[in-house]
Design an enzyme around this catalytic site. Structure first.
Site: not given
Ligand SMILES: C[S@@+](CC[C@H](N)C(=O)[O-])C[C@H]1O[C@@H](n2cnc3c(N)ncnc32)[C@H](O)[C@@H]1O
Length: 346
Positions: A174-176, A178, A199, A227, A245-246
């Site tokens: 599960d990439v990113g 949370g 994460d 990531f 989407h971020d």
């Molecule tokens: C909008 S949140 C979504 C989290 C989770 N997937 C959810 O659906 O609730 C985006 C996630 O990307 C992670 N994130 C942002 N930049 C990152 C990076 N460079 N490497 C790893 N994780 C990252 C943040 O910490 C966050 O948990």
């Protein structure tokens, strides 16, 4: 003059309701009303506010049905205020708390005009650094962000569990992810599956502390990192929930490519996020509001299924289960097109 047009525009220009809602939530008023009614003097005493000033905010929220107003100067809970209580499993409090990361991002949106003129996010303009650097610099802020995401992820989890054929997956990354609400639900539903939560280091550490000792946690590795760098190579499926989407296309493509590299030939990448509605007057405003917010705070955007498919294609993926759209969500399953080079850089 068309009265209804005038009234609709006045409702749209409402400045105070969104901020009064945030202030009253930050003060913990929904928690104070959880057990029943209280009068303004009591609420003001317990929140350290001026009764007459607090009363004006409470009255406004009662007019919108957020609070009940059974008698003059007395307020009580409603179905809406229940969702703002700290202890509610789906609490929206972390999304509104003025001391939290989400409201901090909302405040940056006052610079919307600049964002429209430059096409660039304004979080940095407001706070001197991009949103992810901002979170990295303040553990409390980062934890508040994670708490908000966790509520939404918990709500999405059953859809993700049901959306994909997990029977052929051995190990999901599960990439990113949370704090892992989605991954934990998938592992719970599939007892033979192993998982890796990936994460930012602090987020993953909090997740391990919260559910690492559960039966599903014992089948999960907790790995911190970025990531944009090489990902762990132990999984045959990677999951991206509300992550792509971020980011603008060039960054989103790198994240997808890292996932493709991690799962390798024969592996799958599963993408879940809200779709950008077609341009039409009938489009629901919710996703459009999110799309604009993503632009202003994160520099990201919502994408239509074909746009996400094209991005995956450029990242070395082929969308196999093309973009079922359910309740505004894209659920896209991709396979790896060809062996991906680890040399691809950000
Ligand atoms: C909008 S949140 C979504 C989290 C989770 N997937 C959810 O659906 O609730 C985006 C996630 O990307 C992670 N994130 C942002 N930049 C990152 C990076 N460079 N490497 C790893 N994780 C990252 C943040 O910490 C966050 O948990």
């Amino acid at each position: 003059m068309d009265d209804s047009a005038f009234a609709r525009l006045l409702a749209l220009k409402d400045t105070m309701t969104p901020w009064a809602l945030r202030a009253v939530v930050t003060l913990g008023v929904p928690d104070l009303l959880a057990d029943g009614e209280a009068d303004v003097a009591e609420l003001a005493r317990r929140t350290g506010t001026v009764p007459e000033a607090l009363h004006r905010a409470l009255r406004l929220l009662a007019a919108h049905g957020v609070l009940a107003a059974p008698r003059p100067g007395v307020y009580g809970p409603t179905d809406l205020s229940r969702l703002l209580e700290s202890g509610h499993p789906m609490s929206l409090r972390p999304w509104l708390d003025l001391d939290g990361a989400v409201a901090r991002g909302d405040r940056a949106c006052v610079h919307v005009l600049e964002a429209l003129r430059t096409g660039r996010p304004v979080h940095e303009r407001a706070y001197g650094r991009p949103v992810w650097d901002d979170l990295a610099a303040d553990p409390g802020l980062a934890a508040s962000f994670d708490a908000a995401m966790e509520r939404r992820a918990a709500a999405l989890a059953p859809t993700v569990v049901a959306a994909f054929d997990w029977s052929s997956v051995r190990h999901v990354l599960d990439v990113g992810g949370g704090t892992g609400a989605v991954l934990a639900a998938v592992l719970r539903a599939r007892p033979a599956l192993r998982g890796t939560l990936f994460d930012r280091a602090a987020t993953v550490a909090a997740a391990r502390a919260a559910w690492g000792a559960t039966p599903e946690g014992r089948r999960c590795a907790f790995v911190g990192g970025s990531f944009f760098d090489a990902l762990p190579r132990t999984a045959d499926a990677a999951l991206l929930v509300n992550v792509v989407h971020d980011w603008p296309d060039e960054h989103a493509e790198v994240v997808l490519r890292r996932c493709a590299e991690a799962v390798g030939a024969g592996g799958r990448v599963l993408v879940v996020e809200y779709a950008r509605p077609d341009d039409s007057a009938a489009s629901p405003s919710g996703p459009l509001e999110l799309d604009l917010l993503l632009a202003l705070v994160y520099g990201g955007r919502l994408r239509r299924p074909d746009e996400l498919g094209a991005l995956a294609d450029r990242a070395g993926l082929e969308s196999t289960d093309v973009s079922a759209v359910t309740d505004g969500l894209i659920l896209m399953a991709c396979s790896v097109k060809e062996p991906c080079s680890r040399a691809a850089s950000r």
